[in-house]
Design a protein around this motif. Structure first.
Motif, PDB file in Angstrom:
ATOM      1  N   SER A 190     -58.418   9.230 -22.731  1.00  0.00           N
ATOM      2  CA  SER A 190     -59.285  10.297 -21.956  1.00  0.00           C
ATOM      3  C   SER A 190     -58.223  11.167 -21.312  1.00  0.00           C
ATOM      4  CB  SER A 190     -60.223  10.053 -20.882  1.00  0.00           C
ATOM      5  OG  SER A 190     -61.260   9.032 -21.724  1.00  0.00           O
ATOM      6  N   THR A 242     -55.112  11.534 -21.706  1.00  0.00           N
ATOM      7  CA  THR A 242     -54.129  12.466 -22.714  1.00  0.00           C
ATOM      8  C   THR A 242     -54.727  13.310 -23.132  1.00  0.00           C
ATOM      9  OG1 THR A 242     -52.848  10.263 -23.076  1.00  0.00           O
ATOM     10  CG2 THR A 242     -52.599  11.659 -24.608  1.00  0.00           C
ATOM     11  N   ALA A 243     -55.881  13.486 -23.755  1.00  0.00           N
ATOM     12  CA  ALA A 243     -56.497  14.448 -24.490  1.00  0.00           C
ATOM     13  C   ALA A 243     -56.896  15.618 -23.494  1.00  0.00           C
ATOM     14  CB  ALA A 243     -57.898  13.941 -24.894  1.00  0.00           C
ATOM     15  N   CYS A 244     -57.034  15.466 -22.346  1.00  0.00           N
ATOM     16  CA  CYS A 244     -57.367  16.609 -21.493  1.00  0.00           C
ATOM     17  C   CYS A 244     -55.680  17.065 -20.787  1.00  0.00           C
ATOM     18  CB  CYS A 244     -57.775  15.950 -19.928  1.00  0.00           C
ATOM     19  SG  CYS A 244     -59.593  15.631 -20.438  1.00  0.00           S
ATOM     20  N   LEU A 295     -52.899  17.094 -22.802  1.00  0.00           N
ATOM     21  CA  LEU A 295     -52.563  17.864 -23.939  1.00  0.00           C
ATOM     22  C   LEU A 295     -53.279  19.200 -23.859  1.00  0.00           C
ATOM     23  CD1 LEU A 295     -52.021  15.137 -26.765  1.00  0.00           C
ATOM     24  CD2 LEU A 295     -50.347  16.416 -24.956  1.00  0.00           C
ATOM     25  N   GLU A 296     -54.621  18.949 -23.991  1.00  0.00           N
ATOM     26  CA  GLU A 296     -55.377  20.470 -23.723  1.00  0.00           C
ATOM     27  C   GLU A 296     -54.775  21.443 -22.562  1.00  0.00           C
ATOM     28  OE1 GLU A 296     -60.065  22.146 -23.470  1.00  0.00           O
ATOM     29  OE2 GLU A 296     -59.528  19.956 -23.458  1.00  0.00           O
ATOM     30  N   ALA A 297     -54.459  21.081 -21.679  1.00  0.00           N
ATOM     31  CA  ALA A 297     -54.057  21.778 -20.477  1.00  0.00           C
ATOM     32  C   ALA A 297     -52.559  21.972 -20.562  1.00  0.00           C
ATOM     33  CB  ALA A 297     -54.015  20.794 -19.153  1.00  0.00           C
ATOM     34  N   GLY A 298     -51.955  21.596 -21.581  1.00  0.00           N
ATOM     35  CA  GLY A 298     -50.370  22.001 -22.154  1.00  0.00           C
ATOM     36  C   GLY A 298     -49.364  21.100 -21.226  1.00  0.00           C
ATOM     37  N   HIS A 324     -44.224  20.799 -19.372  1.00  0.00           N
ATOM     38  CA  HIS A 324     -44.933  21.458 -20.772  1.00  0.00           C
ATOM     39  C   HIS A 324     -44.095  21.297 -22.027  1.00  0.00           C
ATOM     40  CE1 HIS A 324     -47.183  24.424 -17.751  1.00  0.00           C
ATOM     41  NE2 HIS A 324     -47.671  23.425 -18.164  1.00  0.00           N
ATOM     42  N   GLU A 356     -64.658  16.024 -18.509  1.00  0.00           N
ATOM     43  CA  GLU A 356     -65.078  17.269 -18.508  1.00  0.00           C
ATOM     44  C   GLU A 356     -65.830  17.880 -17.279  1.00  0.00           C
ATOM     45  OE1 GLU A 356     -67.586  17.784 -21.677  1.00  0.00           O
ATOM     46  OE2 GLU A 356     -68.190  19.845 -21.577  1.00  0.00           O
TER      47      GLU A 356
END
Length: 238
Positions: free
Chosen positions: A99, A101-103, A105-108, A132, A200
């Motif tokens: 959870s 890691t997914a967030c 990576l989405e945040a850069g 980054h 989320e």
């Protein structure tokens, strides 16, 4: 050499007002080591805590995200009492912290380096570095990070020694614990209101704080007081 560097760091960051010590230390760390952002967090032996300060918004999101989800490199570093160095989250993070890691990576955020602050078996907090771009810390950068972590430990101990009589924590540290509690409570309420997961829900809270140009803790207080409600059909309404 390490103790000399730690004394130098402390001399530099303590040459000013006490209230700005955490900010100055994190900013100095971000200059000394090529990272995107730095966060300083309090962590009690019971596993409770909160962010004391960060150098930028991305680091703030990562700090809150790990505390809310209860997973991530920083949580592992605190629990195990040793640094957790993740030079490429996309490769190594998903299996350990899906959870987070997914967030991230989405945040850069591509790399995270977490250093526990402790005295013996007593946990005080964490110094967390975010980048980054992927890539390990080289030998000099790792030595710098460890020196800043030792300096941060000394700084937290000095702050605690100056707490008002009868108070369990220095006001700055108590604020970190209190704000974390309210952010966690608000995030839980949003998961129900908006029918989303914890990650989320926190991102919705962060997005609202950013768009309204208000501190995250103030938005969290509005959610807890039911002055602000999030709904499934739209991100938020007041």
């Amino acid at each position: 050499m390490s103790s000399i560097r730690v004394r130098q760091i402390l001399a530099d960051v303590m040459a000013g007002e006490e209230d700005g010590l955490p900010e100055r230390l994190c900013r100095a760390c971000a200059v000394a080591i090529p990272v995107t952002g730095v966060g300083l967090a309090l962590m009690t032996p019971a596993g409770h805590g909160g962010s004391i300060t960060t150098t930028d918004g991305a680091a703030a999101v990562m700090e809150d995200l790990q505390q809310t989800l209860g997973e991530g490199p920083c949580m592992d570093a605190s629990r195990d009492g040793r640094p957790v160095l993740q030079s490429d989250l996309a490769v190594t993070g998903m299996s350990r912290w899906p959870s987070f890691t997914a967030c991230a990576l989405e945040a850069g955020i591509a790399a995270v380096f977490a250093f526990p602050l402790q005295v013996g078996a007593i946990r005080l907090g964490l110094l967390n570095l975010y980048r980054h771009t992927t890539g390990s810390l080289d030998r000099h950068q790792l030595a710098e990070a460890l020196a800043f972590a030792e300096a941060a430990t000394t700084m937290l101990l000095r702050l605690q020694d100056k707490r008002p009589s009868g108070q369990p924590l220095h006001p700055r540290l108590a604020e970190a614990v209190g704000s974390r509690r309210e952010i966690h409570q608000a995030t839980g309420m949003i998961t129900v209101q908006a029918a989303v997961g914890l990650a989320e829900a926190l991102l919705l809270l962060q997005a609202h704080a950013y768009s309204s140009e208000r501190p995250l803790i103030d938005v969290a207080k509005d959610v807890v007081a039911r002055r602000l409600r999030f709904a499934p059909e739209d991100d938020h309404h007041e």
